[in-house]
Write a protein that holds these residues in place. Structure first.
Motif, PDB file in Angstrom:
ATOM      1  N   ALA A 141       7.075  56.163  -5.512  1.00 31.16           N
ATOM      2  CA  ALA A 141       6.108  56.900  -6.563  1.00 31.16           C
ATOM      3  C   ALA A 141       5.579  58.258  -5.800  1.00 31.16           C
ATOM      4  O   ALA A 141       4.824  59.030  -6.261  1.00 31.16           O
ATOM      5  N   GLY A 142       6.152  58.438  -4.643  1.00 37.82           N
ATOM      6  CA  GLY A 142       5.458  59.571  -4.002  1.00 37.82           C
ATOM      7  C   GLY A 142       4.258  59.212  -2.931  1.00 37.82           C
ATOM      8  O   GLY A 142       4.000  60.550  -2.520  1.00 37.82           O
ATOM      9  N   TYR A 143       3.646  58.329  -3.222  1.00 37.26           N
ATOM     10  CA  TYR A 143       2.518  58.214  -2.234  1.00 37.26           C
ATOM     11  C   TYR A 143       2.622  58.028  -0.633  1.00 37.26           C
ATOM     12  O   TYR A 143       1.894  58.366   0.037  1.00 37.26           O
ATOM     13  N   LEU A 144       3.961  57.820  -0.472  1.00 37.83           N
ATOM     14  CA  LEU A 144       4.351  57.464   1.218  1.00 37.83           C
ATOM     15  C   LEU A 144       5.531  58.300   1.394  1.00 37.83           C
ATOM     16  O   LEU A 144       6.394  58.327   0.299  1.00 37.83           O
ATOM     17  N   SER A 145       5.761  58.888   2.368  1.00 32.96           N
ATOM     18  CA  SER A 145       7.042  59.429   2.573  1.00 32.96           C
ATOM     19  C   SER A 145       7.894  58.517   3.754  1.00 32.96           C
ATOM     20  O   SER A 145       7.427  57.117   3.893  1.00 32.96           O
ATOM     21  N   PHE A 146       9.034  58.453   3.654  1.00 35.00           N
ATOM     22  CA  PHE A 146       9.846  57.526   4.224  1.00 35.00           C
ATOM     23  C   PHE A 146       9.641  57.354   5.512  1.00 35.00           C
ATOM     24  O   PHE A 146       9.492  56.366   6.156  1.00 35.00           O
ATOM     25  N   TYR A 147       9.351  58.516   6.537  1.00 35.76           N
ATOM     26  CA  TYR A 147       8.974  58.428   7.828  1.00 35.76           C
ATOM     27  C   TYR A 147       7.429  57.417   7.836  1.00 35.76           C
ATOM     28  O   TYR A 147       7.567  56.671   9.040  1.00 35.76           O
ATOM     29  N   GLN A 148       6.601  57.703   7.031  1.00 38.12           N
ATOM     30  CA  GLN A 148       5.421  56.725   7.095  1.00 38.12           C
ATOM     31  C   GLN A 148       5.744  55.365   6.752  1.00 38.12           C
ATOM     32  O   GLN A 148       5.010  54.365   7.299  1.00 38.12           O
ATOM     33  N   SER A 149       6.775  54.959   6.284  1.00 38.77           N
ATOM     34  CA  SER A 149       7.121  53.449   5.928  1.00 38.77           C
ATOM     35  C   SER A 149       7.568  52.813   6.974  1.00 38.77           C
ATOM     36  O   SER A 149       7.386  51.465   7.170  1.00 38.77           O
ATOM     37  N   ILE A 150       8.007  53.371   8.037  1.00 38.86           N
ATOM     38  CA  ILE A 150       8.656  52.789   9.258  1.00 38.86           C
ATOM     39  C   ILE A 150       7.736  52.007   9.967  1.00 38.86           C
ATOM     40  O   ILE A 150       7.930  50.888  10.461  1.00 38.86           O
ATOM     41  N   GLY A 151       6.578  52.519  10.181  1.00 37.87           N
ATOM     42  CA  GLY A 151       5.517  52.024  10.868  1.00 37.87           C
ATOM     43  C   GLY A 151       5.037  50.468  10.073  1.00 37.87           C
ATOM     44  O   GLY A 151       4.659  49.634  10.779  1.00 37.87           O
ATOM     45  N   ILE A 152       5.102  50.790   8.690  1.00 38.11           N
ATOM     46  CA  ILE A 152       4.576  49.468   8.104  1.00 38.11           C
ATOM     47  C   ILE A 152       5.608  48.560   8.059  1.00 38.11           C
ATOM     48  O   ILE A 152       5.345  47.240   8.222  1.00 38.11           O
ATOM     49  N   MET A 153       7.017  48.644   8.245  1.00 38.07           N
ATOM     50  CA  MET A 153       7.802  47.846   8.383  1.00 38.07           C
ATOM     51  C   MET A 153       7.656  46.997   9.686  1.00 38.07           C
ATOM     52  O   MET A 153       7.961  45.793   9.774  1.00 38.07           O
ATOM     53  N   LEU A 154       7.626  47.775  10.591  1.00 37.45           N
ATOM     54  CA  LEU A 154       7.477  47.095  11.977  1.00 37.45           C
ATOM     55  C   LEU A 154       6.255  46.293  11.878  1.00 37.45           C
ATOM     56  O   LEU A 154       6.420  45.091  12.578  1.00 37.45           O
ATOM     57  N   GLY A 155       5.175  46.487  11.568  1.00 34.74           N
ATOM     58  CA  GLY A 155       4.051  45.782  11.428  1.00 34.74           C
ATOM     59  C   GLY A 155       4.173  44.621  10.364  1.00 34.74           C
ATOM     60  O   GLY A 155       3.702  43.543  10.618  1.00 34.74           O
ATOM     61  N   SER A 156       4.848  44.792   9.404  1.00 33.76           N
ATOM     62  CA  SER A 156       5.219  43.561   8.263  1.00 33.76           C
ATOM     63  C   SER A 156       6.190  42.467   9.101  1.00 33.76           C
ATOM     64  O   SER A 156       5.981  41.451   8.854  1.00 33.76           O
ATOM     65  N   ASN A 157       6.637  43.012   9.884  1.00 33.91           N
ATOM     66  CA  ASN A 157       7.778  41.870  10.760  1.00 33.91           C
ATOM     67  C   ASN A 157       6.991  41.131  11.725  1.00 33.91           C
ATOM     68  O   ASN A 157       6.979  39.964  11.924  1.00 33.91           O
ATOM     69  N   ILE A 158       5.857  41.669  12.089  1.00 29.49           N
ATOM     70  CA  ILE A 158       4.999  40.997  13.174  1.00 29.49           C
ATOM     71  C   ILE A 158       3.925  40.058  12.187  1.00 29.49           C
ATOM     72  O   ILE A 158       3.780  38.821  12.497  1.00 29.49           O
ATOM     73  N   GLY A 159       3.446  40.543  11.167  1.00 27.90           N
ATOM     74  CA  GLY A 159       2.495  39.733  10.385  1.00 27.90           C
ATOM     75  C   GLY A 159       3.150  38.672   9.542  1.00 27.90           C
ATOM     76  O   GLY A 159       2.465  37.685   9.418  1.00 27.90           O
ATOM     77  N   SER A 160       4.661  38.678   9.358  1.00 24.96           N
ATOM     78  CA  SER A 160       4.983  37.589   8.378  1.00 24.96           C
ATOM     79  C   SER A 160       5.127  36.144   9.416  1.00 24.96           C
ATOM     80  O   SER A 160       5.584  35.236   9.060  1.00 24.96           O
ATOM     81  N   THR A 161       4.919  36.582  10.703  1.00 23.78           N
ATOM     82  CA  THR A 161       5.138  35.252  11.715  1.00 23.78           C
ATOM     83  C   THR A 161       3.796  34.432  11.694  1.00 23.78           C
ATOM     84  O   THR A 161       3.737  33.334  12.064  1.00 23.78           O
ATOM     85  N   GLY A 174       7.938  50.960  -3.537  1.00 23.91           N
ATOM     86  CA  GLY A 174       7.269  51.269  -4.596  1.00 23.91           C
ATOM     87  C   GLY A 174       6.425  52.402  -4.357  1.00 23.91           C
ATOM     88  O   GLY A 174       6.377  53.370  -5.122  1.00 23.91           O
ATOM     89  N   LEU A 175       5.814  52.548  -3.333  1.00 24.04           N
ATOM     90  CA  LEU A 175       4.738  53.517  -2.953  1.00 24.04           C
ATOM     91  C   LEU A 175       5.689  54.839  -2.428  1.00 24.04           C
ATOM     92  O   LEU A 175       5.182  55.865  -2.793  1.00 24.04           O
ATOM     93  N   VAL A 176       6.822  54.636  -1.834  1.00 27.20           N
ATOM     94  CA  VAL A 176       7.596  55.675  -1.341  1.00 27.20           C
ATOM     95  C   VAL A 176       8.173  56.132  -2.853  1.00 27.20           C
ATOM     96  O   VAL A 176       8.446  57.523  -2.944  1.00 27.20           O
TER      97      VAL A 176
END
Length: 308
Positions: free
Chosen positions: A77-97, A73-75
């Motif tokens: 809406a233009g608040y985040l770039s696609f490149y910025q979202s990659i780090g969040i994805m990696l972190g969300s995979n760890i946080g979900s455990t 949603g943030l991407v």
């Protein structure tokens, strides 16, 4: 107890688990208000920062799917770039455990008090007590569902068709990956899929390696929510959803041959099968995220080249 009754009860406990996740997430989200989105947009200029933010936010919301929906949603809406979202994805995979580690703790004597106190606080008109009440009531529901899954595992396994299914899963790990992917895509919760696997592991109906295979599949299945959220969005939002799918598919593909080694390693860390499965999920996601982090820029170009 006949098969229909067991399946009905399994569906009820699954509903309780998902309701608990939703209520707990709602309480935690209200505590953080809009700070969650502000937090994400402000501190994701580098992938390693995005990874940390992804871990923190997913740890709070207890849902990588919810974090991915927010991120897409943030991407869009233009608040985040696609490149910025990659780090969040990696972190969300760890946080979900974190939730899978949490549900292995035996708090049976405290479940009823947690539910009652949480239920009472739900009637509060003040925001803070209501949010705490939502969190406690949701957490109580998770443990009720886990106890329910465990109580149904043994009677369910007495049916020949279920025995054949479990045997197939134990003998063919790729089948387990497929089951984990499909089940998680349907119920939209990798934690619930892992929780069901834990109940069978506790009764020695599934091997640890089969449980790990299902857990790996659950990591792929959880990508469906983010993909659905990206439909109709701008190109960068779709790239974010595709990147999430690629990250998990590549990670599972690389780890699949290592299932026996991972199984033996976690057996050294804990004696209980459900804790071993929780540890394997944590180890898998940490290793995949840490290895992928230095190549975030190259990975972004790879996704853009394929889906651009």
């Amino acid at each position: 107890m006949d098969l229909f009754s067991i399946i009905t009860l399994m569906a009820i406990y699954l509903a309780i688990f998902l309701i608990g996740m939703t209520v707990m997430r709602s309480g935690l989200l209200q505590l953080s208000e809009d700070r969650t989105k502000n937090f994400i947009t402000k501190f994701t200029d580098y992938p390693w920062k995005g990874l940390l933010i992804g871990i923190i936010i997913t740890g709070l919301l207890q849902s990588s799917s919810a974090v991915m929906v927010i991120t897409v949603g943030l991407v869009a809406a233009g608040y985040l770039s696609f490149y910025q979202s990659i780090g969040i994805m990696l972190g969300s995979n760890i946080g979900s455990t974190f939730i899978t580690e949490l549900i292995t703790i035996d708090i049976t004597p405290f479940i009823f008090p947690i539910l009652i106190l949480g239920f009472i606080l739900l009637f509060s008109k003040r925001k803070l007590p209501f949010s705490f009440g939502s969190t406690m009531f949701g957490l109580g529901c998770l443990f009720v569902a886990m106890n329910g899954f465990e109580s149904l595992a043994a009677p369910l396994s007495t049916f020949p068709k279920v025995q054949e299914f479990l045997t197939l899963t134990n003998e063919h790990h790729l089948f387990g990956v497929g089951i984990g992917t499909l089940l998680t895509a349907i119920i939209q919760s990798s934690s619930a899929t892992t929780g069901i696997s834990m109940s069978f592991l506790s009764h020695d109906l599934l091997s640890l390696q089969a449980g790990i295979a299902i857990m790996l599949g659950a990591n792929i299945g959880t990508c469906v929510t983010g993909y659905l959220a990206s439909i109709g969005s701008i190109k960068e939002a779709k790239l974010t959803a595709f990147a999430h799918i690629w990250l998990n598919v590549i990670g599972v593909t690389l780890f699949f041959p290592l299932i026996p080694f991972l199984s033996r390693f976690v057996e050294l860390l804990a004696s209980s099968a459900d804790v071993q499965l929780a540890h394997s999920s944590l180890i898998f996601n940490i290793i995949c995220s840490v290895l992928a982090l230095p190549f975030a820029k190259q990975f972004a170009k790879f996704v853009e080249r394929i889906h651009g």
